[in-house]
Enzyme design. Sequence first.
Site, PDB file in Angstrom:
ATOM      1  N   HIS A  15      45.930  83.924  66.401  1.00  0.00           N
ATOM      2  CA  HIS A  15      45.522  83.249  65.255  1.00  0.00           C
ATOM      3  C   HIS A  15      43.836  83.828  65.285  1.00  0.00           C
ATOM      4  O   HIS A  15      43.137  84.273  66.137  1.00  0.00           O
ATOM      5  CB  HIS A  15      45.112  81.972  65.020  1.00  0.00           C
ATOM      6  CG  HIS A  15      44.212  81.263  65.986  1.00  0.00           C
ATOM      7  ND1 HIS A  15      44.496  81.129  67.356  1.00  0.00           N
ATOM      8  CD2 HIS A  15      42.980  80.916  65.839  1.00  0.00           C
ATOM      9  CE1 HIS A  15      43.344  80.515  67.866  1.00  0.00           C
ATOM     10  NE2 HIS A  15      42.330  80.359  67.118  1.00  0.00           N
ATOM     11  N   HIS A  32      38.138  88.579  65.074  1.00  0.00           N
ATOM     12  CA  HIS A  32      38.743  88.946  65.968  1.00  0.00           C
ATOM     13  C   HIS A  32      39.892  88.015  66.412  1.00  0.00           C
ATOM     14  O   HIS A  32      39.934  86.965  65.634  1.00  0.00           O
ATOM     15  CB  HIS A  32      37.927  88.854  67.423  1.00  0.00           C
ATOM     16  CG  HIS A  32      37.433  87.487  67.883  1.00  0.00           C
ATOM     17  ND1 HIS A  32      36.297  87.052  67.225  1.00  0.00           N
ATOM     18  CD2 HIS A  32      37.944  86.650  68.750  1.00  0.00           C
ATOM     19  CE1 HIS A  32      36.217  85.643  67.612  1.00  0.00           C
ATOM     20  NE2 HIS A  32      37.255  85.697  68.705  1.00  0.00           N
TER      21      HIS A  32
END
Length: 183
Positions: free
Chosen positions: A126, A44
């Site tokens: 990220h 995620h």
Amino acid sequence: MVASGVERLFFALWPSATEGQAMAAYAAHLECRHGRRITGDRLHLTLAFIGAVERTRRPAIEAMAAALRMPGFVLHFDRVGLWRRGGIVWAGCSGVPASAEALVATLRHGLGTLGLPFERRAFRPHVTLFRRASALERAAPPAVAWRCRAFVLVGSELDPVGARYRVLRRFALGSEAGTAYSD
Ligand code: ATP
Ligand code: MG
């Protein structure tokens, strides 16, 4: 363990099965020393970390997110790197769409208006691929795209083998916005 009246929450982008598999396939080919790979169904991108809050706060947090009318965007992951602290091997984007920055800023602002603490550091989008890696061999960057048509509120339960995530609610972006529904 957190007290029972409290839950650990964060807003995130959650990939479709196909997009998650593409990222997992990329990670599977990376050579990381001592790293623990994050499995495909847990990949995620955190938009805004809330942390432990009283369960009674959740309706207000959801209402704030559900009221947003923001465009969708595409994230092109084309960078890989290692943050020594935590041994985080990450996939990132050299260019972040303005809509993604705007979504994060709006969520942070919304959390602030609810009196919740929020991150003030610059948003560094990220996807964590490995934790506790001590080295990352030279690697080709990813060429993976996520079409972001929604964001989610996630509950995180920390346990010894790593956090367990539960997607609590999905909030649409773009033309779908306004039709937020629970998963
Ligand atoms: P674990 O803590 O067991 O290693 P985790 O970090 O994935 O697992 P959480 O700590 O619940 O689980 O974090 C959920 C998400 O929020 C992760 O993507 C994590 O990187 C991010 N996160 C955690 N703490 C912060 C923080 N203080 N600021 C910003 N993002 C955070
Ligand atoms: Mg953590």
